[in-house]
Design an enzyme around this catalytic site. Structure first.
Site, PDB file in Angstrom:
ATOM      1  CG  ASP A 167     -11.863 -13.450  16.452  1.00  0.00           C
ATOM      2  OD1 ASP A 167     -10.638 -13.380  16.217  1.00  0.00           O
ATOM      3  OD2 ASP A 167     -12.725 -13.519  15.543  1.00  0.00           O
ATOM      4  CG  ASP A 228     -10.603 -15.791   9.252  1.00  0.00           C
ATOM      5  OD1 ASP A 228      -9.830 -15.965  10.205  1.00  0.00           O
ATOM      6  OD2 ASP A 228     -11.544 -14.980   9.267  1.00  0.00           O
TER       7      ASP A 228
END
Ligand code: GLA
Length: 438
Positions: A167, A228
């Site tokens: 990430d 997301d």
């Protein structure tokens, strides 16, 4: 003995070519992995950062959750159709590194350790994915890998990890983001273990700088571009729209070894209607997307399972040609997408974007498909979703009238036939949606 000037020049040129070739290769991600989009299960969208095992033992992020998913992936046929990676997302770590600076799992929730979990997952014939972050902290505030890329890569390799989702939260400067993604890729390669490298580099970079996808593909096996996903039609719809609007810069770079990642499949959860689940599955196949389900395999409807395990859709997603599809047209709230497949075939998706009213018909000429070549001179068409149906033979002037439910998709496979078949091609076809098997 002197060297003739000509052969000296030749030798210099040869070395220059070798060096050039080497420089071209340097930094390229040649780990031989993800030749087709990665398939598996990833905890984030469904289980988030639930660390409260005292109150919610069945849904907290713990070794038990991943062992149960691994068990079900084998016993319920997921592995047989290609889902292979059981992936841990954020919130698996302890808040501090160990006394040798290594990342360590939370001791209460992962009492056996990641090595044991990896052994368990491997004993089922599956692979284990884990999560880290390029910056100082993960998005949920656990230790990041900044300053520890080599150590963390080696720790993951020692544990037997097979995939790293890396990430980009808390990355620092743009240079640190870029260097961090590169360095972790090199660090993983240095371990000598085959570890799929899943990046979010372009997502974090885009607000400041246009991502260089050629470079990203050199370092990553797949990369997130957009926000997301969450369990709602709006989220799926926005992801598709973003992808179509940016298709000129992202489609061509995708191919064996490197894929655009529109994020997890949320099929089997709470927020999508049946038609919207069909749309996600069909369009993730068209986009050559990694198929990482985030759902609860312990509680999943037979319909969702049927859709996620549909071999014809999976075959499109995993097509060996490895070309990503694109939107051909968007017209009056319908969208037509296609994906070139091996052997001159095409996958075609007709998406009804209406969010009002009932089933509507979208009519189009087969000459729209494959730059006019998909049905030239003739083709056979198979409907894959919502149900499997043979649509018979068509030619380059056929018109297809496709009935699609609001927010739903009809997915077709079009196989070109080189010569006119003896049988007269069907010129028009009207197909009824028949979800009776469901
Ligand atoms: C980011 C990622 C998500 C998930 C969370 C975890 O938001 O994009 O996919 O990994 O972090 O904190």
């Amino acid at each position: 003995m002197g060297t003739a000037p000509g052969s000296w020049r030749g030798a210099t040129l040869a070395w220059a070519l070798v060096l050039l070739a080497w420089a071209g290769r340097a930094g390229a991600l040649e780990n031989g992995l993800a030749r087709t989009p990665t398939m598996g299960w990833l905890h984030w969208e469904r289980f988030l950062c639930n660390t409260d095992c005292a109150h919610e033992p069945l849904s907290c992020i713990s070794e038990q959750l991943f062992m149960q998913m691994a068990d079900l992936m084998v016993s319920d046929g997921w592995k047989d159709v290609g889902y292979e990676y059981v992936c841990i997302d954020d919130c698996w770590m302890s808040l501090t590194r160990d006394d040798q600076d290594r990342l360590q799992p939370d001791p209460e929730r992962f009492p056996s350790g990641i090595r044991k979990l990896a052994d368990y997952v491997h004993s089922k014939g599956l692979k284990l994915g884990i999560y880290g972050d390029v910056g100082n902290k993960t998005c949920a505030g656990f230790p990041g890998s900044y300053g520890y890329y080599d150590l963390d890569a080696q720790t993951f390799a020692d544990w037997g990890v097979d995939l790293l989702k890396f990430d980009g939260c808390n990355y620092g400067t743009l240079d640190q983001l870029t260097e961090g993604y590169r360095n972790m890729s090199l660090a993983l390669n240095k371990t000598g273990r085959s570890i799929v490298y899943s990046c979010e580099w372009p997502l974090y970079m885009r607000p400041m700088q246009k991502p260089n996808y050629t470079e990203i593909k050199h370092y990553c096996n797949h990369w997130r571009n957009f926000a997301d996903i969450y369990d709602a039609w709006n989220s799926v719809k926005n992801t598709l729209e973003w992808t179509a609007l940016h298709q000129d810069s992202i489609v061509d770079v995708a191919g064996p070894g490197g894929w655009n990642d529109p994020d997890m499949l949320v099929i089997g959860n709470f927020g999508l209607s049946w038609d919207q689940q069909l749309t996600q599955m069909a369009l993730w196949a068209i986009m050559a997307a990694p198929l990482l389900m985030s759902n609860d395999l312990r509680h999943i409807s037979p319909q969702a399972k049927w859709l996620l395990q549909n071999k014809d859709v999976i075959a499109i997603n995993q097509d060996p040609l490895g070309k990503q599809g694109y939107r051909i047209t968007k017209d009056n709230n319908f969208e037509l997408w296609e994906r070139p497949l091996s052997e001159g075939a095409y996958a075609v998706a007709v998406l009804n974007r209406h969010e009002i009213g009932g089933t509507q018909i979208f009519s189009f000429s087969t000459s729209f498909l494959g730059n006019g070549l998909a049905c030239n001179p003739a083709c056979s068409i198979q409907q894959i979703l919502p149900t499997s149906e043979d649509w018979g033979l068509h030619n380059w002037v056929s018109f297809l009238n496709v009935e699609v439910n609001p927010t739903g998709t009809v997915l077709l496979k079009v196989v070109v036939i080189g010569e006119f078949p003896d049988e007269k091609p069907v010129m028009n076809i009207n197909k009824k949606l028949s979800p009776d098997i469901l």
